[in-house]
Design a protein around this motif. Structure first.
Motif, short mmCIF file in Angstrom:
data_model
loop_
_atom_site.label_atom_id
_atom_site.label_comp_id
_atom_site.label_asym_id
_atom_site.label_seq_id
_atom_site.Cartn_x
_atom_site.Cartn_y
_atom_site.Cartn_z
N HIS A 1 0.85 -1.19 0.00
CA HIS A 1 0.00 0.00 0.00
C HIS A 1 0.89 1.24 0.00
CE1 HIS A 1 -4.06 1.79 1.20
NE2 HIS A 1 -3.24 2.84 1.16
N HIS B 1 1.36 5.21 -2.16
CA HIS B 1 0.75 6.12 -3.14
C HIS B 1 1.81 6.72 -4.05
CE1 HIS B 1 -3.25 5.60 -1.50
NE2 HIS B 1 -2.71 5.68 -0.30
N GLU C 1 -8.44 2.60 -2.85
CA GLU C 1 -8.61 2.52 -1.41
C GLU C 1 -10.02 2.95 -1.07
OE1 GLU C 1 -5.50 4.64 0.55
OE2 GLU C 1 -6.38 4.41 2.51
N HIS D 1 -5.82 -1.92 5.98
CA HIS D 1 -4.52 -1.29 5.77
C HIS D 1 -4.15 -0.40 6.96
CE1 HIS D 1 -3.30 2.81 4.64
NE2 HIS D 1 -4.57 3.08 4.52
N ASP E 1 2.23 3.10 3.12
CA ASP E 1 1.25 4.16 2.88
C ASP E 1 1.95 5.47 2.47
OD1 ASP E 1 -1.35 5.08 2.57
OD2 ASP E 1 -1.55 5.75 4.65
ZN LIG Z 1 -3.52 4.99 1.56
#
Ligand SMILES: [Zn+2]
Length: 257
Positions: free
Chosen positions: A7, A9, A92, A152, A202
């Motif tokens: 996970h 971005h 997400e 997550h 993340d």
């Molecule tokens: Zn995220």
């Protein structure tokens, strides 16, 4: 080491200029592949383009994050992306009952329609959850047996873990668990079944013990792996092996190396 950041971005504009270097640094640290979830409408197309540019390295998930839901939400905005052969998950998506977030009824409606699509396309879900674990559990329960996914950067505490595991869900650890004073996360990591945990950063949103959030990159998944190894008394290589095995089991569209 063959780690997967499950996970991150890399579709965040913060990464756009330095992306080749960010990916090279991750690969040098043994983090070779990335699950990249969309979050708002504009990021859907950006994520698809990123997956095309980094085929076999960036694995895209498509969905709308609860922070970006309003009255105009329409599941048909997401559906075309879920038809793409490169989609590995729906996300997400989720539920966030923090006071500054969109109204709960709008969030729930968007979440349920995206869960329905995940079941329809037989894709796992990437779930964001804040201050809403009981509600989220109630929403997921009816899907038992036809839907899987991951909580997550799980923040629901060790006590709340078993019910999600019983539903078939995975628990993902981010930089939050690396912080020396994060006892709640340490307790969760100490009891999570070894066939149900994933690793993530993340990036660029969650700080680690050694890094402020904005400086976190997928390479820091190694720091998360080290902390889990420490908390479980396992060799780092074993944590790496297990987390990748778990990742490939959940995201069946990611090929084995
Ligand atoms: Zn995220």
């Amino acid at each position: 080491m063959d780690l997967i950041d499950t996970h991150c971005h890399l579709n965040d504009p913060a990464f756009s200029a330095a992306l080749p270097e960010v990916i090279a640094r991750a690969q040098a640290a043994g983090v070779g592949r990335f699950v990249v979830p969309a979050y708002d409408l504009a990021s859907l197309e950006r994520t698809a383009q990123l997956a095309e540019a980094y085929r076999g390295i960036v694995f895209p998930a498509y969905g709308l994050h609860p922070w970006y839901i309003d009255e105009s939400f329409d599941p048909e905005q997401v559906r075309p992306y879920l038809r793409r052969a490169d989609a590995v998950a729906v996300g997400e998506i989720g539920l966030d009952l923090s006071p500054e977030c969109p109204p709960a009824d709008l969030q729930v409606r968007a979440l349920v329609s995206q869960l329905d699509m995940a079941a329809e396309f037989n894709l796992p879900v990437l779930l964001h959850c804040r201050k809403a674990y009981d509600s989220l559990y109630g929403i997921l329960k009816p899907y038992q047996g036809r839907l899987s996914g991951v909580l997550h950067s799980y923040a629901g505490g060790a006590e709340g873990l078993a019910r999600f595991v019983a539903l078939g869900f995975y628990i993902s650890f981010s930089g939050s668990v690396t912080r020396s004073n994060a006892r709640k996360y340490h307790r969760t990591a100490a009891i999570v079944p070894l066939d149900r945990f994933l690793l993530e950063t993340d990036a660029p949103s969650i700080a680690t013990e050694s890094m402020v959030a904005s400086a976190v990159e997928p390479r820091h998944v190694l720091e998360v792996a080290r902390k889990i190894a420490d908390l479980r008394g396992l060799p780092l290589a074993e944590v790496g092996r297990l987390s990748t095995e778990n990742t490939l089991r959940l995201f069946s569209r990611i090929p084995p190396a």
